[in-house]
Design an enzyme around this catalytic site. Structure first.
Site, PDB file in Angstrom:
ATOM      1  N   GLY C  33      19.573  21.468  69.060  1.00 30.37           N
ATOM      2  CA  GLY C  33      18.545  20.923  70.157  1.00 30.37           C
ATOM      3  C   GLY C  33      18.743  21.785  71.358  1.00 30.37           C
ATOM      4  O   GLY C  33      17.756  21.592  72.099  1.00 30.37           O
ATOM      5  N   CYS C 242      -7.687   9.461  53.214  1.00 28.80           N
ATOM      6  CA  CYS C 242      -8.351  10.571  53.103  1.00 28.80           C
ATOM      7  C   CYS C 242      -9.587  10.663  51.989  1.00 28.80           C
ATOM      8  O   CYS C 242      -9.511  10.028  50.945  1.00 28.80           O
ATOM      9  CB  CYS C 242      -7.466  11.819  52.291  1.00 28.80           C
ATOM     10  SG  CYS C 242      -8.321  13.254  51.931  1.00 28.80           S
ATOM     11  N   CYS C 245      -9.039  12.598  48.743  1.00 30.48           N
ATOM     12  CA  CYS C 245      -7.938  12.647  47.651  1.00 30.48           C
ATOM     13  C   CYS C 245      -7.455  11.091  47.938  1.00 30.48           C
ATOM     14  O   CYS C 245      -6.372  10.833  47.056  1.00 30.48           O
ATOM     15  CB  CYS C 245      -7.113  13.691  47.876  1.00 30.48           C
ATOM     16  SG  CYS C 245      -5.676  13.208  49.050  1.00 30.48           S
ATOM     17  N   CYS C 267      -7.354  15.032  54.619  1.00 28.04           N
ATOM     18  CA  CYS C 267      -5.834  15.518  54.883  1.00 28.04           C
ATOM     19  C   CYS C 267      -5.993  16.814  55.800  1.00 28.04           C
ATOM     20  O   CYS C 267      -6.542  17.694  55.485  1.00 28.04           O
ATOM     21  CB  CYS C 267      -5.302  15.865  53.547  1.00 28.04           C
ATOM     22  SG  CYS C 267      -4.768  14.419  52.583  1.00 28.04           S
ATOM     23  N   CYS C 273      -3.567  17.792  49.829  1.00 29.10           N
ATOM     24  CA  CYS C 273      -4.966  17.381  49.352  1.00 29.10           C
ATOM     25  C   CYS C 273      -5.195  17.922  47.861  1.00 29.10           C
ATOM     26  O   CYS C 273      -5.584  17.046  47.204  1.00 29.10           O
ATOM     27  CB  CYS C 273      -5.763  17.667  50.356  1.00 29.10           C
ATOM     28  SG  CYS C 273      -7.239  16.554  50.192  1.00 29.10           S
TER      29      CYS C 273
END
Lengths: 206, 376, 299
Positions: C33, C242, C245, C267, C273
């Protein structure tokens, strides 16, 4: 100038395929620090002067250049051969003070200097710290330590050998000054284990 | 949703072909040669070399051609090329005192050793479009002194320095390492060597505006143009194996030494201070702006209160580079629809909640009016 | 395989530059980090267009790697195509759109829906690496704040959001704390993706070229999105699956279909997808959707 002997640094080879071997050596080091305790394999072929091992030499060649400094422990300064080999292949400056070193190469791990002899970085710039590369005979057979922290799912064991008797206390002190601290790459032959400053350590089975 | 379509690769290829076509323009018009750009748009080439921080006229001219005259784009091309070049070391400091001077003016003295040399300048041209240039006109040959390099022109700062009237240049770095912000990331506070490097690569327009702002009171530093000189200097490189400095070639530079507001203290008598500008090629505007900003950035050194933008080191050094600036400003045209979707969703939710609370307020008329007004 | 660009090293960068970047990456991994400064180079693409990610990818890439590049979740966005072509040309590595097959994934603004695995590395393109930058523009100040772990300013900002809007009004680049120490900007991914960073088996590297910073999250590292007890962190939820899909629990793009308010949600991760559709999943608008969104999987 003396004639070229087999020990002359110019005749001792660096990487056969510098671009690919530098990358694979770096990749092993990166994964070693990303997965503390997990063994990585160095795939490099080069001929360093004894007692510098292939693995440690590979890391030095992959990571050092004229913008870096290297400190060598007494085991690696018995003659000037290792220093001149590293100078020739990397262009790095060899320094006599461990506190000035970006990388410290240690051949006699039992006599490892105290960590605070090296650069620990500052709170503002903890990255300005030494990376210790330790050359050991074996990554097995030593008293086992349990490692945890970033990069470790649960716990993992470390049994490299030999390490200084106060290794656990040193590593705990190193962890306590986080984000400052040194990072360790422990090498035996062509095997490598990383021990970054973020890792917590305790004696296992105690 | 242009991006959801397969064929992004083909679209890019087509765009590149179209760009090449547009760059060439009408094929009935003769193609411009890089050499023509170098010769006839020399100041554009100078700017690209200066901000591209690579002294290579041919390359800068070619970059201008490739960039269709967009100088920031050309600077970017040169920078991206420069970064791939191997580095052998650092040249010795330039001796601008030994410059083969083509132009040299001082605003602080009426006359001085070496004289004032106007040289090739727009300064006293009347800015009237010269319609004769629309056709090929023959040019009168210039009047030239027999040997300009023979002129001995000591620098004004040296003349002032002999009298102790101007601060000495900060103690020379000597063997101390000089920073290089292309090799080490800039950290703050930055020393003057790094600041000057940053300004020398900085955008001319940005420095011009900042320099101007100091003249209008945003960090005023009472500048006098001690001297501006433009001409050729020798670049030398100290070869370790030879043991001495070897001449590498000659480059054109513009140098501006600004004489600024004096300071003094109990220990040191009052003396003028310096602002410095040095730019590849001929660009007085850049060199002067740079020296104004250099002096402004020395505020801390002189214990001056730093509250104007030009005195703010982090602000100036972080925003001076036009390759960085243009990249980040222009990246806004990349698709951001994923993040926008997040924001859309939040704003819709907040609006729904807002409408709901309005409806509730309407049911309790006591404070409804007030809330409605507040919401407008 | 494509012929490599003559005159340039493998993966474009010279070896010295790679070493410099690699050293920064090692420190970044060791200090999860923390933003390691590095001497970012000018790249042959503009700053702000992924130069940090490209430099990190170029420094880690090996001959055997399989590279995937996405932007907004899609392999086909123009900038993703451009970066993928760059590496095809300069490194000659195999590229893929399949998340599971990639060893290195360079991304802008999304984390793939398919869970990442051990051994994979994801490289994020980062515009502004400093999470505190918009609260405190000075590097000298924010550096001290990180050094002393003084992050009160960020909590105040988030709390002010709640006071003003009733919610934390940050929807992307939502700040996280890494391994309980460093406050970190996850790059402008929607906060929907934040939970994927936590304890991920993959190595996560972040490159900010213009700002000259590299940072990292090792695998299996705690990544916590900042929140408050009374306002816990929540991810975006979509009302419908979605439209192509039928996937649920994924991030969706809103597609405008006409100028009469017609829209659909599909998506954002195009590979995910397409894979689902190839497996036979069918959303409610598949078949009716215009070709520019519903195009069939490539293979």
């Amino acid at each position: 100038m003396d004639t070229l002997s087999p020990a002359h640094p110019h005749s001792l080879s660096g990487f056969a395929r510098p671009v690919a071997e530098s990358q694979s050596t770096f990749h092993a080091a990166m994964m070693a620090l990303a997965r503390p305790g997990q063994r990585q394999t160095l795939a490099a072929s080069l001929t360093p002067p004894a007692p510098l091992s292939e693995g440690v030499a590979a890391l030095a060649l992959a990571l050092c250049d004229f913008e870096t400094t290297i400190w060598l422990d007494p085991a690696f300064t018995v003659s000037d051969e290792i220093a001149s080999y590293l100078r020739f292949h990397t262009g790095a400056r060899i320094v006599t003070s461990p506190a000035q070193a970006n990388f410290a190469l240690v051949g006699e791990t039992a006599a490892l200097p105290a960590f605070d002899a090296f650069a620990l970085g500052t709170l503002d710039y903890p990255d300005r710290s030494t990376t210790l590369i330790l050359q050991l005979p074996s990554l097995d057979g030593g008293p086992p330590f349990a490692l945890s922290g970033p990069g470790v799912a649960g716990e993992v064991s470390l049994a490299a050998h030999p390490l200084p008797p106060d290794f656990e206390a040193r590593m705990q002190a190193n962890r306590a000054v986080f984000p400052r601290g040194v990072d360790l790459l422990i090498v035996a032959g062509l095997s490598l284990i990383g021990l970054p400053r973020s890792t917590s350590i305790r004696k296992a089975g105690g | 949703m242009y991006v959801a379509v397969k064929g992004g690769a083909e679209a890019i290829d087509n765009a590149h072909r179209l760009l090449a076509h547009e760059r060439r323009g009408d094929p009935a018009v003769p193609e411009i040669a890089a050499r023509q750009i170098d010769e006839q748009l020399a100041l554009a080439v100078d700017r690209v070399m200066a901000e591209g921080s690579l002294y290579d006229r041919d390359l800068a001219a070619l970059a201008i051609k490739q960039a269709r005259g967009d100088l920031i784009e050309a600077i970017f091309l040169v920078r991206a090329y420069r970064t791939t070049l191997p580095r052998f070391g650092y040249a010795e400091p330039l001796d601008t005192g030994a410059m083969a001077i083509e132009r040299r003016v001082s605003a602080t003295y009426k006359d001085l050793p070496g004289g004032q040399i106007l040289g090739p300048t727009f300064d006293y041209t009347h800015r009237l479009i010269d319609f004769a240039l629309a056709a090929e006109a023959s040019i009168e040959p210039p009047a030239r002194a027999s040997d300009s390099s023979a002129v001995d022109a000591p620098r004004v700062s040296g003349l002032l320095g002999d009298e102790g009237l101007i601060e000495r240049n900060p103690p020379g770095h000597g063997d101390a390492e000089i920073g290089d912000l292309t090799r080490e990331p800039l950290s703050f506070p930055a020393d003057r060597d790094l600041r000057l490097q940053n300004l020398a690569r900085g955008d001319e327009g940005f420095l011009l505006a900042l320099g101007y702002s100091t003249q209008r009171g945003y960090g005023r530093n009472h500048p006098f143009v001690g001297e501006i000189r433009f001409g050729e200097v020798e670049v030398e490189f100290f070869a370790e194996d030879a043991g001495f400095a070897i001449p590498m070639g000659r480059i054109q530079v513009t140098e501006c030494e600004m004489v600024n507001q004096f300071v003094g203290s109990a220990e040191t008598p009052p003396q003028f201070t310096r602002g410095y500008g040095l730019v590849f090629g001929q660009s007085e505007r850049k060199a002067m702006s740079m020296s104004l900003v250099d002096r402004a950035l020395r505020a801390r050194e002189f214990g001056e209160e730093a509250k104007a933008p030009a005195q703010d080191e982090e602000f100036v050094l972080s925003h001076s580079d036009n390759v960085q600036s243009t990249g980040f400003v222009e990246h806004l045209k990349l698709p951001h629809y994923v993040d926008f979707q997040s924001e859309l969703e939040l704003v819709r939710k907040l609006r729904a909640e807002h409408a709901e609370s309005r409806a509730e307020d309407a049911r309790s008329p006591d404070d409804g009016d007030m809330m409605r007004e507040a919401a407008e | 395989m494509t012929t490599l660009h003559p005159g340039y090293n493998f993966a474009y960068l010279d070896e010295q530059t790679k070493r410099m970047i690699r050293r920064a990456i090692l420190k970044a991994v060791a200090i999860p980090g923390y933003q390691v400064p590095f001497a970012s180079r000018e790249m042959p693409m503009p700053y702000g267009w992924g130069t940090g990610g490209v430099q990190v990818t170029a420094a880690i890439l090996g001959e055997g790697d399989v590279l995937k590049v996405i932007d907004q979740g899609s392999d086909d966005t123009t900038n993703a195509v451009s970066i993928r072509k760059f590496f095809e040309k300069t490194a000659g590595v195999e590229t893929t759109t399949e998340t599971a097959r990639a060893t290195v994934i360079q991304t802008r603004h999304r984390i793939p829906e398919t869970a990442l695995q051990e051994g994979q590395t994801i490289v994020y393109q980062v515009p502004i690496p400093e999470p505190l930058r918009f609260l405190e523009p000075r590097e000298t100040e924010t550096r001290t704040m990180h050094g002393l772990e003084e992050y009160g300013l960020m909590h105040v900002k988030l709390y002010e959001d709640i006071a003003t809007h009733g919610h934390i009004a940050t929807t992307y680049a939502y700040p996280v704390k890494v391994n309980g120490r460093y406050l970190m900007d996850p790059s402008p991914t929607p906060k929907f993706d934040n939970p994927k960073m936590d304890m991920s088996p993959a190595l996560q590297l972040f490159g900010a070229g213009r700002e000259k910073r590299i940072y990292a999250i090792p695998p299996y590292t705690k990544v916590v999105s900042l929140d408050f007890e009374d306002h816990p962190f929540e991810v975006n939820k979509f009302d419908k699956p979605c439209a192509l899909c039928a996937a649920e629990g994924v991030y969706l793009d809103e597609v405008i279909l006409d100028d009469a308010g017609g829209r659909m949600f599909v998506c954002s991760d195009t590979d995910y997808c397409e894979t689902r559709r190839a497996e036979g999943h069918r959303g409610e608008m598949l078949g009716e959707a215009p070709a520019f969104v519903s195009r069939e999987p490539a293979e």
